[in-house]
Write an enzyme that holds these catalytic residues in place. Structure first.
Site, PDB file in Angstrom:
ATOM      1  N   GLY A  91       0.790  -1.230   0.000  1.00  0.00           N
ATOM      2  CA  GLY A  91       0.000   0.000   0.000  1.00  0.00           C
ATOM      3  C   GLY A  91       0.818   1.273   0.000  1.00  0.00           C
ATOM      4  N   GLN A  92       2.143   1.185  -0.138  1.00  0.00           N
ATOM      5  CA  GLN A  92       2.966   2.390  -0.192  1.00  0.00           C
ATOM      6  C   GLN A  92       2.704   3.108  -1.507  1.00  0.00           C
ATOM      7  OE1 GLN A  92       7.180   1.678   0.304  1.00  0.00           O
ATOM      8  NE2 GLN A  92       7.659   3.870   0.432  1.00  0.00           N
ATOM      9  N   VAL A  94       3.849   6.750  -2.027  1.00  0.00           N
ATOM     10  CA  VAL A  94       5.021   7.590  -2.277  1.00  0.00           C
ATOM     11  C   VAL A  94       6.246   6.777  -1.888  1.00  0.00           C
ATOM     12  CG1 VAL A  94       6.216   9.729  -1.680  1.00  0.00           C
ATOM     13  CG2 VAL A  94       3.720   9.706  -1.855  1.00  0.00           C
ATOM     14  N   HIS A  98       7.933   6.664   4.989  1.00  0.00           N
ATOM     15  CA  HIS A  98       7.178   7.570   5.843  1.00  0.00           C
ATOM     16  C   HIS A  98       6.308   6.783   6.806  1.00  0.00           C
ATOM     17  CE1 HIS A  98       4.772   6.892   2.193  1.00  0.00           C
ATOM     18  NE2 HIS A  98       3.683   7.135   2.907  1.00  0.00           N
ATOM     19  N   HIS A 100       2.815   7.099   9.001  1.00  0.00           N
ATOM     20  CA  HIS A 100       1.554   7.815   9.190  1.00  0.00           C
ATOM     21  C   HIS A 100       1.226   7.820  10.682  1.00  0.00           C
ATOM     22  CE1 HIS A 100       0.218   7.522   4.900  1.00  0.00           C
ATOM     23  NE2 HIS A 100       1.038   6.480   4.926  1.00  0.00           N
TER      24      HIS A 100
END
Length: 136
Positions: A91-92, A94, A98, A100
């Site tokens: 589901g990455q 970008v 990072h 969330h």
């Protein structure tokens, strides 16, 4: 292809930055799951968690903890969702690592809905949340 998160880290792309240190930048997600949804990114470009040394991963965890405390103290959510995806299959979206950190409220419907849609939040909503997170 240029990395948008590297652009934010370098100050070349606009972002609602809520916290930063020498190794990380945390900013509001423009397409949040709920108000106050923050992304914590390492300044050094890495695609997934596996691209970090153990010490860097620990520092990212500490930065995410710091941001979680900020959200808890300033927004008073009933809970916090912390999520980190590695690779498109997970589901990455970008391809810059990072984390969330997403505030959640039990008895309120989010104006953004319960599931991520990719819909952009109004700039006024982002500005108001940013002021709550960075103000006195």
């Amino acid at each position: 292809m240029a990395c948008v998160f590297c652009g934010i880290v370098d100050g070349l792309e606009p972002a609602w930055v809520v916290w930063r240190d020498e190794e990380h930048v945390a900013f509001l997600d423009r397409s949040p799951l709920d108000e106050g949804h923050v992304l914590v990114v390492p300044r050094r470009h890495a695609v997934t968690l596996l691209d970090l040394a153990r010490e860097e991963a620990a520092a990212l965890g500490a930065a995410s903890h710091r941001v979680a405390r900020l959200l808890h103290e300033r927004l008073h959510p009933h809970g916090l969702k912390v999520q980190q995806c590695n690779g498109r299959a997970a589901g990455q979206v970008v391809m810059h690592l990072h984390v969330h950190v997403i505030p959640r409220w039990a008895a309120r419907r989010s104006p953004m809905g319960r599931r991520w849609t990719g819909r952009r939040a109004p700039e006024g909503v982002l500005a108001e949340v940013h002021a709550r997170l960075t103000g006195p």
